[in-house]
Design an enzyme around this catalytic site. Structure first.
Site, PDB file in Angstrom:
ATOM      1  N   ARG A  61       0.130  -1.797  -6.354  1.00  0.00           N
ATOM      2  CA  ARG A  61       0.946  -2.873  -5.905  1.00  0.00           C
ATOM      3  C   ARG A  61       0.520  -4.058  -6.104  1.00  0.00           C
ATOM      4  O   ARG A  61       1.038  -5.037  -6.366  1.00  0.00           O
ATOM      5  CB  ARG A  61       1.371  -2.776  -4.614  1.00  0.00           C
ATOM      6  CG  ARG A  61       1.787  -1.710  -4.040  1.00  0.00           C
ATOM      7  CD  ARG A  61       2.696  -2.299  -2.947  1.00  0.00           C
ATOM      8  NE  ARG A  61       3.233  -1.297  -1.733  1.00  0.00           N
ATOM      9  CZ  ARG A  61       4.294   0.026  -2.387  1.00  0.00           C
ATOM     10  NH1 ARG A  61       4.820  -0.159  -2.940  1.00  0.00           N
ATOM     11  NH2 ARG A  61       4.504   1.356  -0.823  1.00  0.00           N
ATOM     12  N   SER A  88      -2.554   0.329   8.545  1.00  0.00           N
ATOM     13  CA  SER A  88      -2.708   1.696   9.917  1.00  0.00           C
ATOM     14  C   SER A  88      -4.665   1.756   8.776  1.00  0.00           C
ATOM     15  O   SER A  88      -5.374   2.810   9.715  1.00  0.00           O
ATOM     16  CB  SER A  88      -2.274   2.089   8.383  1.00  0.00           C
ATOM     17  OG  SER A  88      -2.611   1.486   6.944  1.00  0.00           O
ATOM     18  N   LYS A  99      -1.921  -9.975   5.752  1.00  0.00           N
ATOM     19  CA  LYS A  99      -2.495  -8.735   6.320  1.00  0.00           C
ATOM     20  C   LYS A  99      -2.540  -8.068   4.511  1.00  0.00           C
ATOM     21  O   LYS A  99      -2.479  -8.678   4.162  1.00  0.00           O
ATOM     22  CB  LYS A  99      -0.820  -8.035   5.982  1.00  0.00           C
ATOM     23  CG  LYS A  99      -0.115  -6.913   5.808  1.00  0.00           C
ATOM     24  CD  LYS A  99       1.128  -6.589   5.631  1.00  0.00           C
ATOM     25  CE  LYS A  99       1.030  -4.929   6.070  1.00  0.00           C
ATOM     26  NZ  LYS A  99       2.143  -4.267   5.318  1.00  0.00           N
ATOM     27  N   GLU A 132       1.136 -19.062  -0.936  1.00  0.00           N
ATOM     28  CA  GLU A 132       2.186 -18.300  -0.562  1.00  0.00           C
ATOM     29  C   GLU A 132       2.715 -18.707   0.528  1.00  0.00           C
ATOM     30  O   GLU A 132       3.963 -18.684   0.375  1.00  0.00           O
ATOM     31  CB  GLU A 132       2.166 -17.203  -0.309  1.00  0.00           C
ATOM     32  CG  GLU A 132       1.537 -15.645  -1.781  1.00  0.00           C
ATOM     33  CD  GLU A 132       2.933 -15.105  -2.323  1.00  0.00           C
ATOM     34  OE1 GLU A 132       3.862 -15.917  -2.132  1.00  0.00           O
ATOM     35  OE2 GLU A 132       3.039 -14.536  -3.413  1.00  0.00           O
ATOM     36  N   LYS A 154      -0.110 -10.527   1.627  1.00  0.00           N
ATOM     37  CA  LYS A 154       0.092  -9.831   1.740  1.00  0.00           C
ATOM     38  C   LYS A 154      -1.095  -9.387   0.474  1.00  0.00           C
ATOM     39  O   LYS A 154      -0.745  -9.203  -0.401  1.00  0.00           O
ATOM     40  CB  LYS A 154       1.193  -9.169   1.630  1.00  0.00           C
ATOM     41  CG  LYS A 154       1.078  -7.104   2.104  1.00  0.00           C
ATOM     42  CD  LYS A 154       2.290  -6.829   1.839  1.00  0.00           C
ATOM     43  CE  LYS A 154       2.066  -5.092   2.928  1.00  0.00           C
ATOM     44  NZ  LYS A 154       3.747  -5.410   2.430  1.00  0.00           N
TER      45      LYS A 154
HETATM   46  C1  PBG Z   1       5.721  -2.483   2.983  1.00  0.00           C
HETATM   47  C2  PBG Z   1       4.832  -2.100   4.690  1.00  0.00           C
HETATM   48  C3  PBG Z   1       3.485  -1.376   4.041  1.00  0.00           C
HETATM   49  C4  PBG Z   1       2.837  -1.649   5.260  1.00  0.00           C
HETATM   50  C5  PBG Z   1       3.719  -1.979   5.841  1.00  0.00           C
HETATM   51  N1  PBG Z   1       5.005  -2.963   5.399  1.00  0.00           N
HETATM   52  C6  PBG Z   1       3.172  -0.860   2.798  1.00  0.00           C
HETATM   53  C7  PBG Z   1       2.437  -1.927   1.881  1.00  0.00           C
HETATM   54  O1  PBG Z   1       2.749  -2.907   2.136  1.00  0.00           O
HETATM   55  O2  PBG Z   1       1.947  -1.176   0.734  1.00  0.00           O
HETATM   56  C8  PBG Z   1       1.239  -1.411   5.269  1.00  0.00           C
HETATM   57  C9  PBG Z   1       1.005  -1.276   6.710  1.00  0.00           C
HETATM   58  C10 PBG Z   1      -0.231   0.145   6.907  1.00  0.00           C
HETATM   59  O3  PBG Z   1      -0.851  -0.042   6.581  1.00  0.00           O
HETATM   60  O4  PBG Z   1      -0.340  -0.524   8.221  1.00  0.00           O
HETATM   61  N2  PBG Z   1       7.058  -1.911   3.430  1.00  0.00           N
END
Ligand code: PBG
Length: 328
Positions: A219, A276, A250, A235, A198
């Site tokens: 983050r 998103s 992701k 990872e 991620k």
């Molecule tokens: C963490 C989480 C995130 C997303 C899914 N799980 C946010 C992040 O890691 O900052 C993002 C999903 C998306 O942007 O569609 N709970």
């Protein structure tokens, strides 16, 4: 010169029938997972302005969305909770009566035999500072203290009936901690879909609105640097060793190379999250008449499959089933 060129690749593109015959990549409803946001105490669905067509659901409309996902033959739903109150330790995420655990129970009762109910296992929706873990005295995210909470949260989700839990906070050791806790509580069949890879991505922007995040800053001390690929392999290796059943990459679109590398490297199923910001970009361009929305959706999902994802989480999952019916 007649007959030249001898070899004509266009021949296999010359009709819909021949294109269908030779298409290498397929996209099927069972490979798609629909993320759903469920908001505590909501009395009607609340539109997420940066994600047109996506809502913070009420418990009731979430149930309907789950039933519809099952009817369309999707592989599953991924649930996120949007709590009314947040605190420093994200206690709403562990509470059996917290919105996410309640939504899991609702979803399981609607899901039927084939649709899997999955839950995001992370504290960021529940913490008042918006980080994925608890903070130490210096304000840094405390890895090991957070693991303890993830372990309890995972058990609470399994107890609520989640078939699959998705640890997504990027704490070191999170998969092992959750696996151990699940097994210790007798939930040996609960699947772990690990958000193994991620990246600290700008493309998560609209998600912050979707869950009403209170995060200031970023983050970058726990999510990965977009410049790095070796780190992704490291990872996934750790997560598989700790017991991950499925690994995820992701975001998806800016990381198709990573999806391919991970797919070629591991022997567990690989998922990708079409996040998103990827949704928002296509929707915004389409709303302006700049691209053909439906073609862009199918092309996006096909590209993620072609890169190597066996499973895709996408806000278009339910609609894509309709689009696929039309092109078939
Ligand atoms: C963490 C989480 C995130 C997303 C899914 N799980 C946010 C992040 O890691 O900052 C993002 C999903 C998306 O942007 O569609 N709970």
């Amino acid at each position: 010169m007649s007959g030249f060129p001898d070899v004509r690749p266009r021949r296999l593109r010359s009709s819909a029938a021949v294109r269908r015959l030779v298409a290498e990549t397929t996209l099927q409803p069972r490979q798609l997972i629909l993320p759903l946001f469920v908001r505590e105490n909501a009395t009607e669905p609340i539109p997420i302005s940066s994600m047109p067509g996506v809502y913070q659901h009420t418990r009731d409309t979430a149930r309907k969305a789950v039933a519809e996902a099952a009817a369309r033959g999707l592989g599953g739903v991924m649930l996120f909770g949007v709590p009314e109150h947040k605190d420093a330790t994200g206690s709403g995420g562990l509470d059996p009566n917290g919105i996410l655990n309640v939504a899991i129970r609702d979803a399981v009762s609607e899901a039927g035999d084939e649709l899997l109910v999955m839950s995001d296992l992370c504290l960021d929706e529940f913490t008042d500072h918006g980080h994925c873990g608890v903070l130490d005295a210096a304000g840094r995210v405390d890895n090991d203290a957070t693991l303890q909470l993830y372990a309890e949260m995972g058990v609470a989700q399994a107890e609520a009936g989640a078939h699959v839990v998705g640890p997504s906070g990027m704490m070191d050791g999170q998969v092992g901690a959750v696996r151990k806790a699940l097994d210790g509580a007798g939930h040996t069949d609960t699947v772990i879909l690990a958000y193994s890879v991620k990246y600290a991505s700008a493309f998560f922007g609209p998600f912050r609105e979707a869950v009403g995040s209170s995060l200031q800053g970023d983050r970058k001390t726990y999510q990965q640097d977009p410049a790095n690929a070796h780190d992704a392999i490291r990872e996934v290796d750790l997560d598989v060793a700790e017991g991950a059943d499925i690994v995820m990459v992701k975001p998806a679109l800016a990381y198709l190379d990573i999806i391919r590398q991970v797919r070629d490297h591991v022997d567990v199923p690989v998922a990708a999250y079409n996040i998103s910001g990827e949704y928002a970009m296509v929707e915004a361009a389409a709303a302006n008449g700049w691209i053909d929305r439906e073609r862009a959706i199918l092309e996006t999902l096909t590209a993620i499959r072609r890169a190597g994802a066996d499973i895709i989480l996408s806000y278009w999952a339910a609609e894509a089933v309709h689009l696929l019916d039309r092109v078939r």
